[in-house]
Scaffold this motif. Structure first.
Motif, mmCIF file in Angstrom:
data_model
loop_
_atom_site.group_PDB
_atom_site.id
_atom_site.type_symbol
_atom_site.label_atom_id
_atom_site.label_comp_id
_atom_site.label_asym_id
_atom_site.label_seq_id
_atom_site.Cartn_x
_atom_site.Cartn_y
_atom_site.Cartn_z
ATOM 1 N N GLU A 1 0.822 -1.211 0.000
ATOM 2 C CA GLU A 1 0.000 0.000 0.000
ATOM 3 C C GLU A 1 0.862 1.271 0.000
ATOM 4 O OE1 GLU A 1 0.497 -1.356 4.305
ATOM 5 O OE2 GLU A 1 0.101 -2.266 2.334
ATOM 6 N N GLN A 2 2.177 1.145 0.230
ATOM 7 C CA GLN A 2 3.080 2.295 0.230
ATOM 8 C C GLN A 2 3.805 2.475 -1.104
ATOM 9 O OE1 GLN A 2 5.471 0.811 3.568
ATOM 10 N NE2 GLN A 2 4.789 2.552 4.815
ATOM 11 N N GLN A 3 3.764 1.440 -1.938
ATOM 12 C CA GLN A 3 4.683 1.407 -3.087
ATOM 13 C C GLN A 3 4.362 2.441 -4.158
ATOM 14 O OE1 GLN A 3 4.883 -2.720 -4.319
ATOM 15 N NE2 GLN A 3 5.705 -3.361 -2.337
ATOM 16 N N ASP A 4 3.080 2.665 -4.470
ATOM 17 C CA ASP A 4 2.741 3.677 -5.477
ATOM 18 C C ASP A 4 3.250 5.051 -5.051
ATOM 19 O OD1 ASP A 4 1.536 1.945 -7.210
ATOM 20 O OD2 ASP A 4 -0.515 2.404 -6.612
ATOM 21 N N ALA A 5 2.978 5.408 -3.800
ATOM 22 C CA ALA A 5 3.316 6.746 -3.317
ATOM 23 C C ALA A 5 4.822 6.955 -3.226
ATOM 24 C CB ALA A 5 2.675 6.993 -1.954
ATOM 25 N N ILE A 6 5.559 5.973 -2.702
ATOM 26 C CA ILE A 6 7.002 6.163 -2.536
ATOM 27 C C ILE A 6 7.713 6.080 -3.882
ATOM 28 C CG2 ILE A 6 7.696 3.761 -2.117
ATOM 29 C CD1 ILE A 6 8.947 6.956 -0.309
ATOM 30 N N SER A 7 7.172 5.286 -4.816
ATOM 31 C CA SER A 7 7.741 5.236 -6.165
ATOM 32 C C SER A 7 7.593 6.596 -6.834
ATOM 33 C CB SER A 7 7.045 4.153 -6.997
ATOM 34 O OG SER A 7 7.573 4.091 -8.306
ATOM 35 N N ALA A 8 6.397 7.189 -6.718
ATOM 36 C CA ALA A 8 6.159 8.521 -7.285
ATOM 37 C C ALA A 8 7.029 9.565 -6.594
ATOM 38 C CB ALA A 8 4.684 8.895 -7.143
ATOM 39 N N LYS A 9 7.225 9.427 -5.274
ATOM 40 C CA LYS A 9 8.058 10.384 -4.542
ATOM 41 C C LYS A 9 9.503 10.315 -5.027
ATOM 42 C CE LYS A 9 9.286 11.975 0.085
ATOM 43 N NZ LYS A 9 9.056 11.833 1.544
#
Length: 431
Positions: free
Chosen positions: A151-159
Motif C-alpha cells: 500500500e506504500q509502493q505507489d506513493a514512494i515510487s512517485a516520490k
C-alpha cells in the motif's frame, strides 16, 4: 547503525533520495547538456557524418547505436549480477559499484571529442556512464518491495521520481547559469564542467541512501555455479510468470510501450537540437534547456496526479489512458518545426512521462506474488525486458534516421509501439 524496519518513513525516504542523486545523469547527460555539446561538436566541424571503423554514420544514428549497445550490455550482465546479489545478499554492493562506474565516467566526459584519434575512447566514456546509471537502477528498483509495503509502493515510487526531477532540475539550473554567463567561445568549456558536476553530485548525494538502505550480506562464498544463477533465476521467473496471467499480460504490454517511452526520453533532446528551427546557437541552448526544464517540472505534477488517479481508477486503466495520450503527443511531434511547437510537445510529454514511469514500476511490483523472497530476480526480469525493448527502439530509431535522413520518420514507429502497448493493456485483468 540498527537496520530500519520495512515501511519505516526514514528508510523509504532514504531509498527515494537515490533518485535525487542519480537523476542528474538522466537530465544533464542524457537529456540536455550532453546532446547540446555533442551537436555543437559536429556543427563546429561543419559535418553531419563521421567515419568509424570504415563506415560513414550520421551523428544522430551514431549516438543511437552506441546507446543501443549499452542497453544490450545491461540486458546481458543484469541477470549475471542479480544472481550473485541474490546468492550473496549484496545488492547494496552492486548498487554502489554501478553508481561509481557511472559517476566516474560522467567525470571523464569532460574529455569527450569527435576527433578521429579520440572518438572511440570518448564513446566508451559515454557508454560506461549509461551502463553505470541503468545498471544501478536494477538493484535500486529491486529494493522497493523490500523496504515498502504494497500500500506504500505507489506513493514512494512517485516520490522517488519527483525527488529525481527536482534534484536534477536544481543542478541543470546551475549548469545553465554557468553556460549562459560566458561568451560563445567558452560555452563548450562550461558544458564540460557540467559533466564534472554530475559525477560529483551523483556520488555525494547517494551516500545518504547507502547509509540507511539495508545490507543483507551473508557468508555464502562465490563459486562458478553462482555465475549462472541469474540466468537460471530468469528462467525460473519466466516459468512463474507464464502461470500468472495478469503479470504475463502486463509484462507484454510494458515491453512494447516502454520501447517507445525510453526511446523518446533518450532522443528527445537530439531531435530538438537538430530538427527544430531555433534561429541561432544561443537560442538553441536556451530553448532546449527550457524545454527540458518544462518537462521535468511538469513531470513532478504528472507523477503526483498519476499516483492519485491510480488510487481512484486502478493502475491498468490509468496506464491505458496514458498510452493513448502518448499516441496523440507523438502524432503532434511529427509536425513539430518551430520552438513554440516544441515547447507545447515538451509540456505534454512532461505530464505523462513521470506518470508512466512511476506507475509502471509500482504496477509490476504489485503483480509480484505476495511473500516472494527473490525480488531482485523479478526486477531483473523487468529490467531485462525494458532494456531489450530499448535496444529495439533505439536501433530502429537510428536505422530509420540514418537510411531516410529524416528523424520524423522514426516517430511513426514510436506511435505504432504505443498503439500496440495500449491494445495489450486492454487484455490485462484489472485485479
Amino acid at each position: 547503525m540498527q537496520q530500519l524496519q520495512k515501511g519505516d518513513s526514514k528508510l523509504l525516504n532514504a531509498w527515494a533520495f537515490y533518485d535525487w542523486a542519480n537523476s542528474v545523469y538522466a537530465l544533464v547527460i542524457s537529456s540536455t547538456i550532453f546532446p547540446l555539446y555533442y551537436g555543437a561538436l559536429f556543427r563546429q566541424k561543419n559535418i553531419d557524418e563521421i567515419v568509424l571503423f570504415g563506415l560513414s554514420i550520421r551523428s544522430e544514428a551514431l549516438i543511437s547505436y552506441v546507446t543501443a549497445l549499452g542497453f544490450l550490455i545491461i540486458a546481458f550482465i543484469s541477470p549475471l549480477l542479480s544472481g550473485i546479489a541474490d546468492y550473496m545478499g549484496n545488492k547494496k554492493f552492486f548498487l554502489k559499484l554501478f553508481c561509481y562506474i557511472g559517476a566516474i565516467s560522467c567525470l571523464s566526459l569532460y574529455f569527450f571529442s569527435i576527433d578521429e584519434e579520440k572518438i572511440v575512447l570518448s564513446l566508451i566514456s559515454y557508454l560506461l556512464a549509461l551502463i553505470g546509471f541503468w545498471g544501478s537502477l536494477v538493484f535500486y528498483n529491486s529494493y522497493l518491495p523490500d523496504i515498502a509495503h504494497k500500500e506504500q509502493q505507489d506513493a514512494i515510487s512517485a516520490k522517488g521520481f519527483s525527488l529525481g526531477y527536482v534534484g536534477s532540475v536544481a543542478l541543470l539550473v546551475i549548469c545553465l547559469i554557468g553556460v549562459m554567463s560566458v561568451g560563445d567561445n567558452m560555452k563548450l568549456e562550461m558544458m564540460r564542467y557540467s559533466f564534472l558536476l554530475v559525477g560529483i553530485w551523483w556520488i555525494g548525494f547517494s551516500q545518504y541512501s547507502y547509509y540507511y538502505l539495508p545490507n543483507n550480506k551473508n557468508d555464502n562464498k562465490l563459486h562458478k555455479n553462482v555465475l549462472l544463477n541469474g540466468f537460471k533465476e530468469l528462467l525460473k521467473v519466466w516459468k512463474q510468470i507464464k502461470e500468472l496471467k495478469s503479470l504475463r499480460r502486463y509484462l507484454a504490454a510494458f515491453f512494447v510501450y516502454s520501447m517507445a517511452v525510453q526511446t523518446i526520453m533518450i532522443i528527445a533532446a537530439y531531435f530538438g537540437e537538430k530538427e527544430v528551427k531555433w534561429g541561432s546557437d544561443s537560442k538553441r541552448t536556451i530553448g532546449l534547456i527550457v524545454s527540458v526544464l518544462l518537462i521535468q517540472l511538469i513531470a513532478v505534477l504528472g507523477a503526483w496526479l498519476t499516483s492519485k488517479a491510480s488510487a481512484k481508477f486502478g493502475n491498468i486503466k490509468v496506464l491505458i489512458f496514458i498510452n493513448f495520450s502518448w499516441v496523440l503527443i507523438c502524432t503532434y511531434a511529427y509536425f513539430v518545426v518551430t520552438p513554440n511547437d516544441f515547447y507545447i510537445a515538451a509540456a505534454f510529454v512532461g505530464l505523462v512521462m513521470g506518470g508512466i514511469q512511476s506507475l509502471s514500476r509500482s504496477t509490476y511490483s504489485k503483480f509480484i506474488p505476495e511473500g516472494t523472497k527473490d525480488t531482485t530476480s523479478f526486477f531483473s526480469f523487468y529490467d531485462v525486458s525494458e532494456k531489450i525493448g530499448i535496444v529495439i527502439g533505439m536501433f530502429t530509431y537510428g536505422y530509420i534516421a540514418d537510411v531516410t535522413g529524416k528523424i520524423q520518420n522514426a516517430i511513426l514507429f514510436l506511435i505504432l509501439f504505443f498503439v500496440v502497448g495500449l491494445l495489450l493493456l486492454l487484455r490485462v485483468p484489472r485485479k
